[in-house]
Enzyme design. Structure first.
Site, PDB file in Angstrom:
ATOM      1  N   LYS A 147       2.851   1.497  19.809  1.00  0.00           N
ATOM      2  CA  LYS A 147       3.351   0.712  18.701  1.00  0.00           C
ATOM      3  C   LYS A 147       4.630   1.390  18.232  1.00  0.00           C
ATOM      4  O   LYS A 147       4.666   2.605  18.088  1.00  0.00           O
ATOM      5  CB  LYS A 147       2.330   0.720  17.579  1.00  0.00           C
ATOM      6  CG  LYS A 147       2.251  -0.595  16.818  1.00  0.00           C
ATOM      7  CD  LYS A 147       1.213  -0.518  15.728  1.00  0.00           C
ATOM      8  CE  LYS A 147       0.031  -1.440  16.002  1.00  0.00           C
ATOM      9  NZ  LYS A 147      -0.967  -1.399  14.941  1.00  0.00           N
ATOM     10  N   LYS A 169       6.685   5.158  15.242  1.00  0.00           N
ATOM     11  CA  LYS A 169       6.035   6.416  14.939  1.00  0.00           C
ATOM     12  C   LYS A 169       6.791   7.567  15.615  1.00  0.00           C
ATOM     13  O   LYS A 169       7.217   7.445  16.751  1.00  0.00           O
ATOM     14  CB  LYS A 169       4.590   6.401  15.458  1.00  0.00           C
ATOM     15  CG  LYS A 169       3.711   5.404  14.743  1.00  0.00           C
ATOM     16  CD  LYS A 169       3.312   5.938  13.392  1.00  0.00           C
ATOM     17  CE  LYS A 169       2.100   5.315  12.828  1.00  0.00           C
ATOM     18  NZ  LYS A 169       2.000   4.109  12.257  1.00  0.00           N
ATOM     19  N   THR A 170       6.955   8.637  14.894  1.00  0.00           N
ATOM     20  CA  THR A 170       7.538   9.833  15.502  1.00  0.00           C
ATOM     21  C   THR A 170       6.672  11.010  15.118  1.00  0.00           C
ATOM     22  O   THR A 170       5.659  10.852  14.461  1.00  0.00           O
ATOM     23  CB  THR A 170       8.963  10.100  14.980  1.00  0.00           C
ATOM     24  OG1 THR A 170       8.874  10.336  13.572  1.00  0.00           O
ATOM     25  CG2 THR A 170       9.887   8.948  15.242  1.00  0.00           C
ATOM     26  N   HIS A 182       7.737  -2.846   9.964  1.00  0.00           N
ATOM     27  CA  HIS A 182       7.955  -4.082   9.212  1.00  0.00           C
ATOM     28  C   HIS A 182       9.309  -4.704   9.503  1.00  0.00           C
ATOM     29  O   HIS A 182       9.609  -5.795   9.044  1.00  0.00           O
ATOM     30  CB  HIS A 182       7.911  -3.796   7.707  1.00  0.00           C
ATOM     31  CG  HIS A 182       6.599  -3.297   7.205  1.00  0.00           C
ATOM     32  ND1 HIS A 182       6.404  -2.009   6.771  1.00  0.00           N
ATOM     33  CD2 HIS A 182       5.400  -3.915   7.090  1.00  0.00           C
ATOM     34  CE1 HIS A 182       5.149  -1.862   6.384  1.00  0.00           C
ATOM     35  NE2 HIS A 182       4.510  -2.992   6.576  1.00  0.00           N
ATOM     36  N   GLN A 224      -5.407 -16.036   2.120  1.00  0.00           N
ATOM     37  CA  GLN A 224      -4.094 -16.147   2.752  1.00  0.00           C
ATOM     38  C   GLN A 224      -3.631 -17.592   2.795  1.00  0.00           C
ATOM     39  O   GLN A 224      -2.485 -17.906   2.510  1.00  0.00           O
ATOM     40  CB  GLN A 224      -4.173 -15.643   4.192  1.00  0.00           C
ATOM     41  CG  GLN A 224      -4.227 -14.159   4.286  1.00  0.00           C
ATOM     42  CD  GLN A 224      -3.110 -13.645   5.156  1.00  0.00           C
ATOM     43  OE1 GLN A 224      -2.356 -14.417   5.729  1.00  0.00           O
ATOM     44  NE2 GLN A 224      -2.995 -12.334   5.234  1.00  0.00           N
ATOM     45  N   LYS A 234      -9.539  -1.166   9.932  1.00  0.00           N
ATOM     46  CA  LYS A 234      -9.659   0.184   9.386  1.00  0.00           C
ATOM     47  C   LYS A 234     -11.081   0.705   9.589  1.00  0.00           C
ATOM     48  O   LYS A 234     -12.031  -0.040   9.504  1.00  0.00           O
ATOM     49  CB  LYS A 234      -9.344   0.174   7.887  1.00  0.00           C
ATOM     50  CG  LYS A 234      -7.953  -0.330   7.573  1.00  0.00           C
ATOM     51  CD  LYS A 234      -6.935   0.780   7.752  1.00  0.00           C
ATOM     52  CE  LYS A 234      -5.533   0.315   7.472  1.00  0.00           C
ATOM     53  NZ  LYS A 234      -4.987  -0.528   8.551  1.00  0.00           N
ATOM     54  N   ASP A 268      -0.613 -11.422  15.113  1.00  0.00           N
ATOM     55  CA  ASP A 268      -1.997 -11.258  14.681  1.00  0.00           C
ATOM     56  C   ASP A 268      -2.313 -12.140  13.465  1.00  0.00           C
ATOM     57  O   ASP A 268      -3.463 -12.276  13.090  1.00  0.00           O
ATOM     58  CB  ASP A 268      -2.275  -9.786  14.358  1.00  0.00           C
ATOM     59  CG  ASP A 268      -1.325  -9.236  13.305  1.00  0.00           C
ATOM     60  OD1 ASP A 268      -0.191  -9.722  13.223  1.00  0.00           O
ATOM     61  OD2 ASP A 268      -1.736  -8.334  12.562  1.00  0.00           O
ATOM     62  N   THR A 310       0.807  -1.210   0.000  1.00  0.00           N
ATOM     63  CA  THR A 310       0.000   0.000   0.000  1.00  0.00           C
ATOM     64  C   THR A 310       0.845   1.267   0.000  1.00  0.00           C
ATOM     65  O   THR A 310       0.328   2.351  -0.140  1.00  0.00           O
ATOM     66  CB  THR A 310      -0.910   0.025   1.241  1.00  0.00           C
ATOM     67  OG1 THR A 310      -0.119  -0.297   2.378  1.00  0.00           O
ATOM     68  CG2 THR A 310      -2.008  -0.995   1.104  1.00  0.00           C
ATOM     69  N   HIS A 328       8.241   0.427   6.576  1.00  0.00           N
ATOM     70  CA  HIS A 328       8.706   1.256   7.676  1.00  0.00           C
ATOM     71  C   HIS A 328       9.173   0.391   8.837  1.00  0.00           C
ATOM     72  O   HIS A 328       9.174  -0.845   8.742  1.00  0.00           O
ATOM     73  CB  HIS A 328       7.631   2.246   8.117  1.00  0.00           C
ATOM     74  CG  HIS A 328       6.301   1.611   8.365  1.00  0.00           C
ATOM     75  ND1 HIS A 328       6.034   0.864   9.486  1.00  0.00           N
ATOM     76  CD2 HIS A 328       5.165   1.599   7.632  1.00  0.00           C
ATOM     77  CE1 HIS A 328       4.798   0.421   9.430  1.00  0.00           C
ATOM     78  NE2 HIS A 328       4.239   0.848   8.319  1.00  0.00           N
ATOM     79  N   ARG A 336     -10.493   1.608   2.446  1.00  0.00           N
ATOM     80  CA  ARG A 336      -9.281   2.161   1.895  1.00  0.00           C
ATOM     81  C   ARG A 336      -9.446   2.439   0.403  1.00  0.00           C
ATOM     82  O   ARG A 336     -10.094   1.698  -0.310  1.00  0.00           O
ATOM     83  CB  ARG A 336      -8.146   1.170   2.106  1.00  0.00           C
ATOM     84  CG  ARG A 336      -6.799   1.782   1.937  1.00  0.00           C
ATOM     85  CD  ARG A 336      -5.778   0.969   2.666  1.00  0.00           C
ATOM     86  NE  ARG A 336      -5.723  -0.401   2.158  1.00  0.00           N
ATOM     87  CZ  ARG A 336      -5.140  -1.370   2.811  1.00  0.00           C
ATOM     88  NH1 ARG A 336      -4.639  -1.150   3.979  1.00  0.00           N
ATOM     89  NH2 ARG A 336      -5.093  -2.583   2.303  1.00  0.00           N
TER      90      ARG A 336
END
Length: 415
Positions: free
Chosen positions: A235, A238-239, A54, A179, A88, A200, A46, A51, A92
């Site tokens: 999580k 993130k910044t 991953h 999957q 979500k 998950d 996507t 990032h 999307r």
RNA sequence: GGAGGGGUGCCCGAGCGGCUAAAGGGGACGGACUGUAAAUCCGUUGGCGCACGCCUACGUUGGUUCGAAUCCAACCCCCUCCA
């Protein structure tokens, strides 16, 4: 975890903290010792870069390759066309074919830094290869028959949603089948017998392993990694600026180094084990440091993690830039920089505008606010006047260091 | 298909005709303290050449009012119960 694993891969994966659950640890351990095995992890496409979120999966695949096995990166080109509805709030936006291709290319560049895709080595595949041409009726008949709805309803991913009265679309319910089908295809095409992924994904993974077992009579395994959160519970990855991307066009090696340099004390040991390849003895030594000495461990973490992604030279440069900036209080000319056009300087560039241009503030208002709060400095001298400007003379002698807060520095250069 | 409930700023969540750019919390950012950490304390947190001003904003589109996030209508989406 029962008996300690003896295969190189499982032993090290366990020691470093990668393992949450394994379907049949003893049997998998035996298989891994018997010879090279192929395993895969699936990734969305996507965005055109992965990032830090991953990174755990990437490092696991890397470890897998390092211990003599064949990692397979599965890109969800087919599933991205459908749009994964899980977790979500809003549907999307569907991506175009061209966007998906561009994203795949970006992701491939990321992986090139971590895995060897040479002949006979790692593989990167796209499930669009088999999902695009899937026929509904044959799929239902050949694959669907092997799935018990009763059992699917007991899977955490489904059960929790139902218990909380959250909606679950049929599409999403089907995701599990798609999957699982990926696993089957990968087994048939490339002999993949192990799927790994985040905790998950456990439900999806065992469904896939079961499918392979049923249809092919082959042993198939699943392994999940723990959910990595920071010591403060968030999580990771993130910044202020958003996700910590792995592609240098989005996050420079310097900023990437800074991200790792600034992790919580409590996370250093765990992160060293997961996100660097230092021997565990060294990891334990660094993790045992206390007080201000933890900073040493953080620098090692930052440099090692950055070296894995951006190369040793870029990592050393980032470390040196940081050392000169933070420890010597110098103006290291290797800091990230912005260049101002001559006409802007000639007229006197407002500091607020420069802050925005440098990415240190999102708007002029925010920039002014920062100045008002005493958070802005030019060459370490606080800026107090919100209408201050930068002139050509100020930059003539060389780049000027513009700082926001204690940690964010950008060099301003004349064109 | 029928009956109720709901959609508010990055997130959660108050507000229910003017005093509301919108309480409170979280997050984030700046300051103090430190070790480029955590905890704590103080401050900021829509945009605009911002001191008074203007613009945009409370699902969407219209309407009622001097004035609407707040009232009305239609539409979209979500939840609950009934068929």
């Amino acid at each position: 975890m029962s008996a300690a694993p003896t295969s190189d891969f499982l032993r090290e994966a366990q020691e470093r903290g990668f393992i949450h659950q394994i379907t049949d640890a003893a049997a998998l351990d035996a298989r891994l010792k018997a010879g090279p095995v192929a395993a895969y992890i699936g990734f969305d496409c996507t965005a055109d870069s992965l990032h830090v979120g991953h990174l755990l999966s990437i490092m696991l695949l890397r470890l897998f390759q390092r211990t003599g096995h064949r990692p397979v990166v599965l890109i969800g080109g087919g599933t991205t066309k459908v749009g994964d509805p899980s977790g979500k709030d809003e549907a999307r936006r569907l991506l175009s074919e061209a966007e998906i291709e561009a994203n795949k290319a970006g992701i491939r560049r990321t992986f090139d830094a971590f895995l060897d895709f040479g002949p006979g080595k790692a593989l990167m595949l796209d499930n669009a290869e088999w999902l695009d041409s899937l026929l509904y009726i044959p799929f239902l008949r050949d694959i669907g028959r092997h799935f018990s709805v009763n059992r699917m309803l007991t899977m955490d991913s489904v059960r929790l949603r139902l218990e909380r009265d959250q909606p679950l679309s049929f599409l999403e319910f089907n995701y599990m089948l798609l999957q699982a089908y990926d696993f089957l295809e990968l087994y048939r095409r490339h002999g993949v017998i192990l799927q790994m992924g985040g905790s998950d994904q456990w439900g999806n993974i065992i469904m896939g392993a079961d499918l392979v077992r049923r249809l092919e009579g082959a042993e198939a395994f699943g392994l999940t990694t723990p959910l990595i959160t920071t010591a403060s519970g968030a999580k990771m990855g993130k910044t202020a600026a958003g996700a910590v991307w792995l592609n240098p066009e989005r996050v420079s090696p310097y900023d990437y180094w800074q991200f790792w340099r600034n992790v919580d004390d409590a996370d250093v040991g765990r992160f060293l084990a997961l996100f660097t390849e230092l021997p565990m003895a060294e990891v334990r030594r660094l993790a045992a440091l206390r007080g201000a000495e933890v900073n040493e461990a953080k620098k090692v973490l930052a440099t090692e993690a950055t070296a894995l992604r951006h190369g040793r030279a870029a990592a050393e440069l980032a470390a040196e830039t940081a050392r000169r900036t933070f420890e010597q209080g110098e103006t290291a000319e290797t800091l990230p920089s912005v260049t101002l056009p001559a006409e802007m300087l000639a007229a006197g560039a407002p500091v607020a505008a420069v802050l925005v241009r440098a990415g240190l503030a999102k708007s002029n208002s925010e920039a002014r606010r920062l100045v008002a709060q005493g958070g802005v400095r030019l060459n370490d001298a606080p800026v107090t006047d919100p209408t201050a400007t930068l002139t050509a003379e100020m930059v003539a002698a060389g780049p000027v260091k513009l700082s926001v807060g204690r940690k964010r520095h950008v060099l301003v250069r004349a064109a």
